[in-house]
Scaffold this motif. Structure first.
Motif, mmCIF file in Angstrom:
data_model
loop_
_atom_site.group_PDB
_atom_site.id
_atom_site.type_symbol
_atom_site.label_atom_id
_atom_site.label_comp_id
_atom_site.label_asym_id
_atom_site.label_seq_id
_atom_site.Cartn_x
_atom_site.Cartn_y
_atom_site.Cartn_z
ATOM 1 N N LEU A 282 16.378 40.634 45.838
ATOM 2 C CA LEU A 282 17.087 40.791 44.826
ATOM 3 C C LEU A 282 17.499 42.263 44.441
ATOM 4 N N ALA A 283 18.381 42.949 44.007
ATOM 5 C CA ALA A 283 18.804 43.873 43.541
ATOM 6 C C ALA A 283 18.043 44.377 42.161
ATOM 7 N N ILE A 284 17.885 45.456 41.880
ATOM 8 C CA ILE A 284 17.393 45.577 40.283
ATOM 9 C C ILE A 284 18.336 44.825 39.326
ATOM 10 N N ARG A 285 17.670 44.260 38.263
ATOM 11 C CA ARG A 285 18.054 43.404 37.364
ATOM 12 C C ARG A 285 19.638 44.414 36.613
ATOM 13 N N ARG A 286 20.247 43.544 36.199
ATOM 14 C CA ARG A 286 21.357 44.158 35.559
ATOM 15 C C ARG A 286 21.780 43.365 34.171
ATOM 16 N N PHE A 287 22.490 44.028 33.380
ATOM 17 C CA PHE A 287 22.847 43.419 31.998
ATOM 18 C C PHE A 287 24.146 43.477 31.866
ATOM 19 N N GLU B 271 23.269 39.205 28.759
ATOM 20 C CA GLU B 271 22.131 38.577 29.497
ATOM 21 C C GLU B 271 21.934 39.186 30.872
ATOM 22 N N THR B 272 20.863 38.985 31.309
ATOM 23 C CA THR B 272 20.657 39.371 32.697
ATOM 24 C C THR B 272 21.238 38.738 34.054
ATOM 25 N N VAL B 273 21.448 39.664 34.935
ATOM 26 C CA VAL B 273 22.081 39.204 36.261
ATOM 27 C C VAL B 273 21.229 39.618 37.132
ATOM 28 N N LEU B 274 21.009 38.776 38.034
ATOM 29 C CA LEU B 274 20.278 39.049 39.436
ATOM 30 C C LEU B 274 21.146 38.952 40.548
ATOM 31 N N LEU B 275 21.382 39.816 41.481
ATOM 32 C CA LEU B 275 22.042 39.827 42.485
ATOM 33 C C LEU B 275 21.372 39.740 43.800
ATOM 34 N N SER B 276 21.623 38.518 44.457
ATOM 35 C CA SER B 276 20.700 38.312 45.657
ATOM 36 C C SER B 276 21.184 39.155 47.026
ATOM 37 N N LEU B 277 20.612 40.204 47.355
ATOM 38 C CA LEU B 277 21.071 40.698 48.380
ATOM 39 C C LEU B 277 20.703 39.894 49.799
ATOM 40 N N ALA B 278 19.413 39.124 49.678
ATOM 41 C CA ALA B 278 19.126 38.375 50.845
ATOM 42 C C ALA B 278 20.216 37.141 51.245
ATOM 43 N N ALA B 279 20.336 36.700 49.838
ATOM 44 C CA ALA B 279 21.428 35.436 49.931
ATOM 45 C C ALA B 279 22.803 35.964 50.551
ATOM 46 N N ALA B 280 23.247 37.169 49.960
ATOM 47 C CA ALA B 280 24.540 37.722 50.390
ATOM 48 C C ALA B 280 24.605 38.339 52.023
ATOM 49 N N ASN B 281 23.281 38.496 52.467
ATOM 50 C CA ASN B 281 23.227 39.118 53.704
ATOM 51 C C ASN B 281 23.435 37.943 54.758
ATOM 52 N N LEU C 271 19.891 47.622 51.581
ATOM 53 C CA LEU C 271 19.690 48.666 50.872
ATOM 54 C C LEU C 271 20.569 49.128 49.751
ATOM 55 N N GLY C 272 21.418 47.842 49.282
ATOM 56 C CA GLY C 272 22.113 48.133 48.070
ATOM 57 C C GLY C 272 23.517 48.411 48.687
ATOM 58 N N HIS C 273 24.427 48.885 47.566
ATOM 59 C CA HIS C 273 25.839 49.337 47.543
ATOM 60 C C HIS C 273 26.101 49.902 46.319
ATOM 61 N N GLY C 274 27.098 50.848 46.235
ATOM 62 C CA GLY C 274 27.803 51.417 45.280
ATOM 63 C C GLY C 274 26.830 52.684 44.856
ATOM 64 N N ILE C 275 27.109 53.052 43.436
ATOM 65 C CA ILE C 275 26.369 54.351 42.976
ATOM 66 C C ILE C 275 24.763 54.258 43.303
ATOM 67 N N HIS C 276 24.179 52.934 43.101
ATOM 68 C CA HIS C 276 22.915 52.622 43.079
ATOM 69 C C HIS C 276 22.399 52.394 44.395
ATOM 70 N N TYR C 277 23.079 52.691 45.434
ATOM 71 C CA TYR C 277 22.472 52.479 46.754
ATOM 72 C C TYR C 277 21.404 53.311 47.020
ATOM 73 N N CYS C 278 20.542 52.882 47.785
ATOM 74 C CA CYS C 278 19.044 53.332 47.828
ATOM 75 C C CYS C 278 19.076 55.113 48.335
ATOM 76 N N LEU C 279 18.450 55.678 47.550
ATOM 77 C CA LEU C 279 18.412 57.158 47.686
ATOM 78 C C LEU C 279 17.691 57.164 48.868
ATOM 79 N N GLY C 280 16.574 56.624 49.227
ATOM 80 C CA GLY C 280 15.860 56.845 50.394
ATOM 81 C C GLY C 280 16.113 56.112 51.797
ATOM 82 N N ALA C 281 17.523 55.603 51.646
ATOM 83 C CA ALA C 281 18.077 54.686 52.901
ATOM 84 C C ALA C 281 17.716 55.442 53.897
ATOM 85 N N PRO C 282 18.121 56.788 54.186
ATOM 86 C CA PRO C 282 17.933 57.400 55.682
ATOM 87 C C PRO C 282 16.479 57.619 55.944
#
Length: 397
Positions: free
Chosen positions: A278-283, A299-309, A333-344
């Motif tokens: 899961l990505a970090i929880r969102r509201f 309410e809280t939204v959980l976005l499943s990276l594993a399911a999407a992949n 490693l995410g997407h958008g402005i919250h894409y993992c800073l440490g991805a490289p």
């Protein structure tokens, strides 16, 4: 179907079922509070970049799943922020955590990998998580932050207590958080007096064109985030990748013959069995509709990276490991402005870890029939990875 249990014990099967039947499903979060789980690629990817889904806990409704509770000095990090605060801090950190810094770390990462493999000798059996996949990232992160060698064992213990806390000993996680806060507070004070060639010293010194700089809680929180997220993701990336190759020996053989394929292979391995379910929880900051389901504000939204992949609408035959696959757009490693800073850095670590392992051992085979996965709604990683290894191939018949 025990959905909650299956999401922990058989996540890919549970996600497949949800994608087909209920792509936006109300579930209980890791700590029991309600949350909405989103599983289809065409819903998850845009939601990762949707400004109506906030990371700021102040937008959470009473009783909503909020995730890990941390002291304020550790909570002021990028995983709890929206623009403009997120933009400001990411810009400042980006001035210190540069691609050039990551590239300069590659020789040191390879030396550490080789030293860990030296300790295994030329033949035997080992748990690769304990002997290799875990100590390599902790060494890399400690080098990155300028943490003395004699504290590395403490950091690994503290981080493990946060990643996989013992439900019967909740005080362990609290003590780990307290110990990390005290350590980083003291370390930052030391780096102010004695700056060195490391990321933490650079984050203390960095300023933008207007003279803005990181505050004390921001520095402490960022150091905590680099350690915890950088360690956890890299351990799981390396361990999961090795396990996938061991269970697909034809791919392991191909990479031995042509190591130049490792960077592309690493992307497919991350898609196939990434570190974060899961990505970090969102509201939701307002009522928002996803796949014809309206999620109320707060309410809280959980976005499943594993399911999407593993969505067949985006990746044909997604449950098949295919090192020739076009993995562009994967979300490990995410997407958008919250894409993992440490991805490289994460990519460099997994590529180097696999290259060193394949260079060293001509024979590498699994030594257990059923792997033991960490039981988690959030993370996908192995508890152990027992292998038999030998540095030279057997003589020809």
């Amino acid at each position: 179907m025990d959905l909650q249990g299956d999401l922990v014990h058989h996540p890919h099967d549970a996600y497949r079922h949800l994608r087909d039947t209920a792509p936006v499903q109300r579930i209980a979060g890791a700590t029991g509070e309600p949350a909405w789980l989103v599983t289809r690629y065409d819903d998850v990817r845009p939601a990762l970049a949707d400004p109506r889904l906030s990371l700021d806990k102040s937008h959470a409704a009473r009783g909503a799943h909020r995730g890990l509770s941390l002291p304020p000095a550790l909570d002021s990090n990028l995983l709890n922020m929206d623009p403009p605060d997120h933009t400001r801090i990411r810009r400042l950190v980006g001035r210190a955590f540069t691609p050039r810094r990551v590239e300069a770390m590659r020789p040191g990462i390879r030396r550490t990998a080789d030293e860990l493999l030296d300790a295994l000798g030329t033949e035997g059996r080992t748990d690769l998580i304990t002997s290799y996949a875990a100590p390599l990232p902790i060494a890399v992160i400690c080098d990155l932050l300028g943490i003395p060698d004699d504290h590395r064992r403490d950091f690994r213990a503290w981080t493990d207590q946060l990643i996989a806390p013992d439900p019967s000993r909740p005080q362990d996680a609290e003590q780990a958080i307290g110990a990390m806060l005290a350590f980083f507070t003291e370390l930052i004070a030391h780096k102010r007096r004695h700056p060195a060639d490391d990321l933490l010293s650079d984050m203390i010194a960095v300023r933008d064109g207007d003279g803005d700089r990181l505050g004390e809680d921001e520095l402490t929180s960022l150091a905590f985030l680099v350690l915890a997220a950088g360690y956890e993701n890299a351990v799981q990336l390396i361990g999961n990748a090795v396990h996938a190759l061991l269970t697909h020996p034809e791919h392991l053989a191909r990479l031995r013959l042509d190591p130049s394929k490792l960077p592309r292979a690493a992307e497919e391995l991350a898609r196939y069995e990434g570190p974060a379910l899961l990505a970090i929880r969102r509201f939701a900051t307002e009522d928002i509709t996803i796949a014809d389901v309206t999620i109320p504000a707060g309410e809280t939204v959980l976005l499943s990276l594993a399911a999407a992949n593993r969505d067949p609408a985006r990746f044909p035959h997604p449950d098949r490991l295919d090192l020739d696959r076009d993995t562009s757009g994967h979300l490990a490693l995410g997407h958008g402005i919250h894409y993992c800073l440490g991805a490289p850095l994460a990519r460099a670590e997994v590529e180097i870890a696999l290259a060193a392992l394949l260079d060293r051992f001509a024979i590498l085979t699994p030594a257990e029939t059923e792997p033991r996965w960490r039981r988690s709604l959030r993370a996908r990683g192995l508890l152990t990875l027992l292998v038999d290894y030998k540095a030279t191939a057997p003589p020809l018949p």
